[in-house]
Enzyme design. Structure first.
Site, PDB file in Angstrom:
ATOM      1  N   HIS A 114       0.806  -1.224   0.000  1.00 22.48           N
ATOM      2  CA  HIS A 114       0.000   0.000   0.000  1.00 22.48           C
ATOM      3  C   HIS A 114       0.835   1.270   0.000  1.00 22.48           C
ATOM      4  O   HIS A 114       0.318   2.343  -0.335  1.00 22.48           O
ATOM      5  CB  HIS A 114      -0.928   0.010   1.212  1.00 22.48           C
ATOM      6  CG  HIS A 114      -0.208  -0.055   2.526  1.00 22.48           C
ATOM      7  ND1 HIS A 114       0.180  -1.243   3.109  1.00 22.48           N
ATOM      8  CD2 HIS A 114       0.212   0.924   3.382  1.00 22.48           C
ATOM      9  CE1 HIS A 114       0.791  -1.003   4.248  1.00 22.48           C
ATOM     10  NE2 HIS A 114       0.838   0.302   4.443  1.00 22.48           N
ATOM     11  N   HIS A 178       3.466   7.782  13.450  1.00 22.54           N
ATOM     12  CA  HIS A 178       2.818   6.506  13.771  1.00 22.54           C
ATOM     13  C   HIS A 178       3.881   5.487  14.159  1.00 22.54           C
ATOM     14  O   HIS A 178       5.046   5.614  13.800  1.00 22.54           O
ATOM     15  CB  HIS A 178       1.926   5.987  12.648  1.00 22.54           C
ATOM     16  CG  HIS A 178       2.605   5.635  11.355  1.00 22.54           C
ATOM     17  ND1 HIS A 178       3.369   6.515  10.631  1.00 22.54           N
ATOM     18  CD2 HIS A 178       2.620   4.473  10.650  1.00 22.54           C
ATOM     19  CE1 HIS A 178       3.802   5.923   9.519  1.00 22.54           C
ATOM     20  NE2 HIS A 178       3.385   4.672   9.526  1.00 22.54           N
TER      21      HIS A 178
END
Length: 286
Positions: A114, A178
């Site tokens: 992705h 993140h």
């Protein structure tokens, strides 16, 4: 002489899994606005600076690499398939980059995840056949390239693209803050089942580790194209914003490839359910 539009944006597997579009409404709206601008720019070539999540490049990890031919993985509800990579052109570009002092890896037959697939799906029409040049930057497998070296690499890529005389969309993909549980250790032999188990076990903690303050500071530095600040923040990304924040190296590379003008932040939204600070910023064509 080539003309550029540069888009730097976060990616998150959760975005693809949320097929109903319930979460991340602000980020989705910002992405939709940029998608319309990309359509108006009408790129003739797309260059994606992306990281890898120890899938395509697990046991041998290039610092910088180009993909001569490859596919996109099917994941998170998104279909996979072949990438329209213009192999003769990519080979010439790779040779030119090597001539300028970067010992570039060349990959064949790799399946990209992705990091590459999501921005292409979100920014280009569904039936797009625009040639795509995938460029890998190591953001996940220490030792990582120094941010200054990443900036220089992006500048060199811009040099070799300039004579093509095309409208080129440059994409930097990943970040912002993140800490994906699957990257907290350095194992390179995990199955997809093991990855999912790590995510499930560490999700609650990871959802609390998004750092909006860090994200906004990075976006403000992009708005000024303040290279010194960007490099300093990337250097300390793991400590200050989580291991996934190292993906901002792709933003630095894409930005350096497209010139020195400032960026415009289109949107930012911390999405705890995606364990990621989701931002998007644009230069040119906006």
């Amino acid at each position: 002489m080539s003309s550029y539009m540069t888009v730097c944006a976060s990616h998150a597997p959760g975005l693809d899994r949320d097929a109903a579009g319930v979460l991340g409404q602000d980020f989705r709206a910002a992405m939709a606005r940029v998608r319309r601008s990309v359509a108006e720019f009408d790129p003739e070539l797309v260059v994606v600076f992306g990281g890898d999540h120890r899938r395509a490049f697990a046991h041998v990890v290039p610092t910088f690499g180009v993909v001569l031919h490859g596919t996109l993985r099917a994941e998170g509800g998104a279909a996979g398939g072949p990438l329209p990579v213009p192999e003769p052109l990519v080979r010439r570009l790779a040779e030119s980059i090597i001539d300028r002092g970067f010992d570039l890896a060349v990959a064949r037959g790799v399946a990209l995840d992705h990091a590459f697939g999501q921005p292409l799906r979100l920014l280009l029409p569904e039936a797009a056949t625009v040639p795509v040049v995938p460029i890998a930057v190591n953001c996940a497998s220490p030792p990582l390239p120094a941010p200054g070296r990443v900036h220089e690499f992006g500048r060199v890529v811009g040099e070799v693209l300039e004579p093509l005389d095309r409208r080129i969309l440059l994409i930097g993909t990943g970040g912002l803050s993140h800490a994906p549980p699957s990257l907290l250790d350095e194992r390179h032999d995990k199955t997809e089942e093991e990855r999912r188990a790590q995510l499930e076990a560490g999700f609650e903690l990871a959802s609390r580790l998004v750092k909006p303050g860090w994200d906004m500071a990075f976006l403000r530095a992009m708005e000024k194209w303040d290279v010194e600040t960007l490099l300093a923040m990337a250097e300390h990304a793991t400590r200050e914003a989580g291991v996934g924040a190292n993906e901002v190296r792709t933003w630095i590379a894409a930005g350096a490839a497209g010139g020195t003008d400032p960026f415009s932040t289109v949107g930012y939204e911390p999405v705890s359910e995606w364990i990621t600070g989701m931002g998007i910023t644009v230069r040119g064509g906006w």
